[in-house]
Design a protein around this motif. Structure first.
Motif, PDB file in Angstrom:
ATOM      1  N   LEU A 186     -20.497   4.235 -19.003  1.00  0.00           N
ATOM      2  CA  LEU A 186     -20.640   4.238 -17.547  1.00  0.00           C
ATOM      3  C   LEU A 186     -20.183   2.934 -16.915  1.00  0.00           C
ATOM      4  O   LEU A 186     -19.898   2.889 -15.717  1.00  0.00           O
ATOM      5  N   ARG A 187     -20.109   1.877 -17.688  1.00  0.00           N
ATOM      6  CA  ARG A 187     -19.661   0.601 -17.128  1.00  0.00           C
ATOM      7  C   ARG A 187     -18.213   0.685 -16.635  1.00  0.00           C
ATOM      8  O   ARG A 187     -17.828  -0.025 -15.699  1.00  0.00           O
ATOM      9  N   ALA A 188     -17.386   1.523 -17.273  1.00  0.00           N
ATOM     10  CA  ALA A 188     -15.978   1.635 -16.873  1.00  0.00           C
ATOM     11  C   ALA A 188     -15.834   2.180 -15.453  1.00  0.00           C
ATOM     12  O   ALA A 188     -15.221   1.519 -14.597  1.00  0.00           O
ATOM     13  N   PRO A 189     -16.380   3.367 -15.125  1.00  0.00           N
ATOM     14  CA  PRO A 189     -16.251   3.829 -13.735  1.00  0.00           C
ATOM     15  C   PRO A 189     -16.978   2.944 -12.741  1.00  0.00           C
ATOM     16  O   PRO A 189     -16.568   2.852 -11.580  1.00  0.00           O
ATOM     17  N   ALA A 190     -18.057   2.269 -13.173  1.00  0.00           N
ATOM     18  CA  ALA A 190     -18.772   1.378 -12.258  1.00  0.00           C
ATOM     19  C   ALA A 190     -17.885   0.217 -11.832  1.00  0.00           C
ATOM     20  O   ALA A 190     -17.873  -0.170 -10.654  1.00  0.00           O
ATOM     21  N   LEU A 191     -17.128  -0.331 -12.769  1.00  0.00           N
ATOM     22  CA  LEU A 191     -16.249  -1.460 -12.450  1.00  0.00           C
ATOM     23  C   LEU A 191     -15.024  -0.994 -11.658  1.00  0.00           C
ATOM     24  O   LEU A 191     -14.624  -1.624 -10.667  1.00  0.00           O
ATOM     25  N   ILE A 192     -14.448   0.135 -12.069  1.00  0.00           N
ATOM     26  CA  ILE A 192     -13.252   0.641 -11.390  1.00  0.00           C
ATOM     27  C   ILE A 192     -13.574   1.087  -9.968  1.00  0.00           C
ATOM     28  O   ILE A 192     -12.712   1.038  -9.080  1.00  0.00           O
ATOM     29  N   ALA A 193     -14.806   1.537  -9.732  1.00  0.00           N
ATOM     30  CA  ALA A 193     -15.189   2.018  -8.403  1.00  0.00           C
ATOM     31  C   ALA A 193     -14.984   0.954  -7.333  1.00  0.00           C
ATOM     32  O   ALA A 193     -14.680   1.293  -6.174  1.00  0.00           O
ATOM     33  N   PHE A 194     -15.141  -0.317  -7.684  1.00  0.00           N
ATOM     34  CA  PHE A 194     -14.896  -1.385  -6.711  1.00  0.00           C
ATOM     35  C   PHE A 194     -13.459  -1.319  -6.190  1.00  0.00           C
ATOM     36  O   PHE A 194     -13.209  -1.409  -4.981  1.00  0.00           O
ATOM     37  N   VAL A 195     -12.510  -1.176  -7.109  1.00  0.00           N
ATOM     38  CA  VAL A 195     -11.097  -1.134  -6.724  1.00  0.00           C
ATOM     39  C   VAL A 195     -10.791   0.153  -5.970  1.00  0.00           C
ATOM     40  O   VAL A 195     -10.132   0.138  -4.922  1.00  0.00           O
ATOM     41  N   LYS A 196     -11.264   1.268  -6.499  1.00  0.00           N
ATOM     42  CA  LYS A 196     -10.983   2.576  -5.903  1.00  0.00           C
ATOM     43  C   LYS A 196     -11.454   2.634  -4.455  1.00  0.00           C
ATOM     44  O   LYS A 196     -10.706   3.016  -3.540  1.00  0.00           O
ATOM     45  N   ASP A 197     -12.710   2.256  -4.207  1.00  0.00           N
ATOM     46  CA  ASP A 197     -13.255   2.380  -2.860  1.00  0.00           C
ATOM     47  C   ASP A 197     -12.644   1.358  -1.902  1.00  0.00           C
ATOM     48  O   ASP A 197     -12.449   1.652  -0.718  1.00  0.00           O
ATOM     49  N   THR A 198     -12.331   0.173  -2.397  1.00  0.00           N
ATOM     50  CA  THR A 198     -11.679  -0.834  -1.550  1.00  0.00           C
ATOM     51  C   THR A 198     -10.313  -0.330  -1.094  1.00  0.00           C
ATOM     52  O   THR A 198      -9.946  -0.445   0.087  1.00  0.00           O
ATOM     53  N   LEU A 199      -9.547   0.244  -2.017  1.00  0.00           N
ATOM     54  CA  LEU A 199      -8.235   0.787  -1.669  1.00  0.00           C
ATOM     55  C   LEU A 199      -8.350   1.907  -0.638  1.00  0.00           C
ATOM     56  O   LEU A 199      -7.590   1.965   0.332  1.00  0.00           O
ATOM     57  N   ILE A 200      -9.319   2.805  -0.842  1.00  0.00           N
ATOM     58  CA  ILE A 200      -9.461   3.938   0.076  1.00  0.00           C
ATOM     59  C   ILE A 200      -9.865   3.457   1.463  1.00  0.00           C
ATOM     60  O   ILE A 200      -9.341   3.941   2.486  1.00  0.00           O
ATOM     61  N   TYR A 201     -10.802   2.507   1.538  1.00  0.00           N
ATOM     62  CA  TYR A 201     -11.204   1.979   2.846  1.00  0.00           C
ATOM     63  C   TYR A 201     -10.008   1.345   3.563  1.00  0.00           C
ATOM     64  O   TYR A 201      -9.799   1.567   4.762  1.00  0.00           O
ATOM     65  N   VAL A 203      -6.747   1.936   3.103  1.00  0.00           N
ATOM     66  CA  VAL A 203      -5.753   2.960   3.450  1.00  0.00           C
ATOM     67  C   VAL A 203      -6.193   3.766   4.665  1.00  0.00           C
ATOM     68  O   VAL A 203      -5.412   4.001   5.602  1.00  0.00           O
ATOM     69  N   ILE A 204      -7.445   4.189   4.691  1.00  0.00           N
ATOM     70  CA  ILE A 204      -7.919   5.043   5.784  1.00  0.00           C
ATOM     71  C   ILE A 204      -8.020   4.267   7.089  1.00  0.00           C
ATOM     72  O   ILE A 204      -7.657   4.772   8.160  1.00  0.00           O
ATOM     73  N   LEU A 205      -8.509   3.041   7.038  1.00  0.00           N
ATOM     74  CA  LEU A 205      -8.615   2.256   8.265  1.00  0.00           C
ATOM     75  C   LEU A 205      -7.244   1.973   8.871  1.00  0.00           C
ATOM     76  O   LEU A 205      -7.065   2.033  10.092  1.00  0.00           O
ATOM     77  N   VAL A 206      -6.261   1.689   8.018  1.00  0.00           N
ATOM     78  CA  VAL A 206      -4.894   1.492   8.514  1.00  0.00           C
ATOM     79  C   VAL A 206      -4.363   2.791   9.108  1.00  0.00           C
ATOM     80  O   VAL A 206      -3.780   2.808  10.206  1.00  0.00           O
ATOM     81  N   ALA A 207      -4.592   3.909   8.388  1.00  0.00           N
ATOM     82  CA  ALA A 207      -4.070   5.198   8.847  1.00  0.00           C
ATOM     83  C   ALA A 207      -4.697   5.625  10.162  1.00  0.00           C
ATOM     84  O   ALA A 207      -4.015   6.151  11.049  1.00  0.00           O
ATOM     85  N   ILE A 208      -5.993   5.393  10.319  1.00  0.00           N
ATOM     86  CA  ILE A 208      -6.694   5.877  11.511  1.00  0.00           C
ATOM     87  C   ILE A 208      -6.320   5.064  12.748  1.00  0.00           C
ATOM     88  O   ILE A 208      -6.511   5.520  13.886  1.00  0.00           O
ATOM     89  N   ILE A 209      -5.775   3.875  12.553  1.00  0.00           N
ATOM     90  CA  ILE A 209      -5.309   3.056  13.681  1.00  0.00           C
ATOM     91  C   ILE A 209      -3.825   3.291  13.943  1.00  0.00           C
ATOM     92  O   ILE A 209      -3.391   3.504  15.074  1.00  0.00           O
ATOM     93  N   TYR A 210      -3.038   3.305  12.872  1.00  0.00           N
ATOM     94  CA  TYR A 210      -1.578   3.377  13.014  1.00  0.00           C
ATOM     95  C   TYR A 210      -1.076   4.773  13.385  1.00  0.00           C
ATOM     96  O   TYR A 210      -0.218   4.920  14.275  1.00  0.00           O
ATOM     97  N   ALA A 288     -22.330   5.417   5.263  1.00  0.00           N
ATOM     98  CA  ALA A 288     -21.079   4.746   5.653  1.00  0.00           C
ATOM     99  C   ALA A 288     -19.877   5.482   5.065  1.00  0.00           C
ATOM    100  O   ALA A 288     -18.799   5.532   5.672  1.00  0.00           O
ATOM    101  N   TYR A 289     -20.063   6.060   3.871  1.00  0.00           N
ATOM    102  CA  TYR A 289     -18.998   6.869   3.277  1.00  0.00           C
ATOM    103  C   TYR A 289     -18.755   8.139   4.091  1.00  0.00           C
ATOM    104  O   TYR A 289     -17.640   8.649   4.141  1.00  0.00           O
ATOM    105  N   SER A 290     -19.818   8.661   4.706  1.00  0.00           N
ATOM    106  CA  SER A 290     -19.660   9.872   5.521  1.00  0.00           C
ATOM    107  C   SER A 290     -18.829   9.576   6.771  1.00  0.00           C
ATOM    108  O   SER A 290     -18.069  10.427   7.237  1.00  0.00           O
ATOM    109  N   LEU A 291     -18.986   8.360   7.328  1.00  0.00           N
ATOM    110  CA  LEU A 291     -18.123   7.948   8.427  1.00  0.00           C
ATOM    111  C   LEU A 291     -16.671   7.933   7.970  1.00  0.00           C
ATOM    112  O   LEU A 291     -15.771   8.435   8.661  1.00  0.00           O
ATOM    113  N   LEU A 292     -16.442   7.392   6.786  1.00  0.00           N
ATOM    114  CA  LEU A 292     -15.092   7.367   6.224  1.00  0.00           C
ATOM    115  C   LEU A 292     -14.576   8.787   6.016  1.00  0.00           C
ATOM    116  O   LEU A 292     -13.406   9.090   6.292  1.00  0.00           O
ATOM    117  N   LEU A 293     -15.457   9.678   5.543  1.00  0.00           N
ATOM    118  CA  LEU A 293     -15.064  11.069   5.306  1.00  0.00           C
ATOM    119  C   LEU A 293     -14.645  11.755   6.606  1.00  0.00           C
ATOM    120  O   LEU A 293     -13.691  12.538   6.627  1.00  0.00           O
TER     121      LEU A 293
END
Length: 555
Positions: A186-201, A203-210, A288-293
């Motif tokens: 479980l340590r693997a997805p826990a560590l990768i989740a930092f990168v995954k969620d940062t990238l998604i936030y 990408v979406i914030l840029v997309a929702i403005i641009y 906060a994830y639901s806002l992103l969703l």
């Protein structure tokens, strides 16, 4: 493929980067020994607030969410927005339930929800049903993560003539996922989740403005969507709900909310938390994830305004609506940013797929292997069996995506929600009450599962031409009502489940049928970090006293 070289390079580099992080994760917060399910399968039960927030968020908001929710809005309009309210109402519903489950699980060393049911009702049979239900409901969910990756690869032109050649990148990706999950748990997805969620936030914030700026503003976007749905032959399509689909929307949102934290992988992230306060803070912050969703969902309307046309589907004359978001980014953004967005979707499949396979493997190991095949299994044997089972689960998921129609995988996931809801009386209500007779809960499970299966069998899928198991929207006229109103199968099935469980409990008590005991006590549901009653996994010792690991701190 030649037009997408930059996207493919960036996608590949970021994918390999997080894969390397997956292998390194075995040394992150490293325990004295990984040969224990508490360590391999639950990360040592020691994750704090930020790690848990990223882990649970990365588990619930998946790559499929990234492509499917906008695709639903693109195809049907407001009816596809149900995913947003259900991820909002769920957190108040489970706030106290999950805290109590964490406490009793840490007090007794439970790894799975079936472990809890086994002790709470002293019923191996009921625990077996809960375990099988969890595994069956989780399998199509894992396969579904591959749909998101496949949509990205198809948009980048990474295809082939045969089924194997077309899916070779997915097979390679899941082979890498299987390797680092096997090593790091479980340590693997826990560590990768930092990168995954940062990238998604990002990408979406840029997309929702641009994108609104580029497409003429929100007014133009909604006008374009409204015009598309006005021309649709389906009267239920539109940017607003109609009278005919309101009940389906309400019941699907409520049923999906009740099912969300019954999935084994959702509970795995919760049980990995280090104390009750971590769960309380996360249930408050996860919306906060639901806002992103909600912002992600609106990409479907933006795709309409941008004139996106989905790529062809597997069958002649069909379209793959899951390619809508990748095509939107491919057409509206420079290649380098599109590559980052595609990587966010691809990495977004790895985190939940890893957690889901670990959760399914833990269920098999604790509630089937140890209960029925090897009762004296050591912690090291349990961990080894769980590792191997997680590999088998991933192979099964890849086989589903290679040999089955992806649309069938989507329908299977909807069916999975109906299935997992049948564990609600034993797991969710069992946290608060021991009133139900264990025989009554088994009878309720059989009734709910039987009715739910029959109702699902009656649901056709007009898009694919399949006459049965075509979704989870059941028309009430099949019950004899004079209406075409549809409702969510899962909510009806679990209501019958509860009614049968209650009536059977009364009958069994009246007949004085033995009900077994309860291995838990009231105080167990309030245990917290540092409590002397909390179970601590035994650490192995070596023959050399100088090499003996220090005692593990209590969790």
């Amino acid at each position: 493929m030649g037009d997408h070289v930059t996207e493919i390079v960036i996608f590949s580099v970021l994918f390999l980067l997080v894969s390397g992080m997956g292998f390194v994760a075995a040394r992150w917060r490293a325990p004295n020994d990984m040969a224990h399910l508490d360590e391999w399968g639950l990360g040592g039960r020691s994750f704090g607030g930020w790690i848990t927030w990223f882990l649970v968020g990365g588990d619930l908001y998946t790559a499929y969410t990234f492509v499917a929710v906008p695709a639903l809005l693109f195809g049907a309009g407001a009816a596809g927005f149900f995913a947003v309210p259900y991820t909002i109402i769920i957190y108040p519903l489970v706030f106290l339930v999950l805290v109590r489950l964490w406490s009793v699980s840490h007090r007794h060393g439970f790894v799975t929800p079936a472990d809890f049911v086994r002790s709470r009702f002293q019923s191996p049979t009921l625990a077996l049903l809960i375990a099988i239900t969890g595994i069956v409901a989780t399998m199509p969910y894992i396969a579904l993560q591959l749909v998101g990756i496949e949509a990205v690869l198809k948009t980048m032109g990474v295809t082939g003539d045969s089924a194997i050649a077309r899916h070779l990148p997915i097979i390679i990706a899941f082979a890498i996922l299987a390797a680092y999950t096997y090593q790091s748990g479980l340590r693997a997805p826990a560590l990768i989740a930092f990168v995954k969620d940062t990238l998604i936030y990002i990408v979406i914030l840029v997309a929702i403005i641009y994108l609104p700026y580029k497409l003429g503003g929100w007014g133009s976007i909604f006008d374009a969507a409204d015009a598309k749905f006005d021309a649709s032959p389906n009267p239920n399509d539109g940017i607003l709900l109609t009278a005919a689909n309101q009940w389906q929307y309400i019941t699907l949102a409520l049923g999906s909310a009740l099912a969300l934290f019954l999935y084994p992988h959702s509970l795995t992230g919760v049980l990995a938390s280090k104390n009750r306060d971590v769960i309380k803070r996360n249930m408050s912050a996860l919306p906060a994830y639901s806002l992103l969703l909600g912002l992600i969902a609106l990409l479907g309307f933006m795709a309409i305004a941008a004139g996106v046309k989905p790529l062809p589907g597997a069958k002649e004359g069909s379209v793959d609506s899951n390619t809508v978001v990748p095509l939107l980014f491919d057409q509206q953004f420079p290649s380098w940013f599109t590559g980052i967005a595609f990587a966010a979707i691809g990495i977004g499949a790895l985190v939940p797929a890893a957690i889901m396979s670990i959760a399914a493997a833990n269920l098999f190991t604790r509630n089937i292997y140890k209960e029925y095949l090897k009762r004296d299994a050591s912690p090291a044997q349990e961990a080894n069996v769980s590792k191997i089972t997680s590999l088998v689960v991933k192979v099964g998921a890849v086989a589903c995506i290679v040999f089955l129609d992806p649309q069938f995988s989507i329908d299977l996931q909807l069916i999975g929600g109906v299935i997992i809801l049948q564990t609600l009386p034993a797991v969710a209500l069992g946290i608060y009450t021991r009133w139900f007779h264990r025989g009554g809960l088994i009878a309720g499970w059989v009734a709910g599962m039987g009715l739910g299966t029959w109702m699902l069998y009656q649901v056709p899928n007009a898009a694919t031409g399949r006459a049965h198991f075509g979704g989870s929207a059941f028309s009430l006229d099949k019950f004899g009502f004079d209406t075409k109103t549809t409702v969510y199968v899962g909510l009806v099935a679990v209501a019958v489940n509860l009614a049968v469980a209650a009536l059977a409990t009364l009958a069994l008590r009246a007949g004085k049928v033995p009900d077994g005991g309860d291995d838990t006590v009231q105080d167990d549901y309030f245990a917290d970090e540092g409590d002397p009653r909390v179970s601590v996994p035994a650490q192995p010792t070596s023959t050399d006293p100088d090499l003996d690991p220090a005692p593990s701190p209590k969790v």
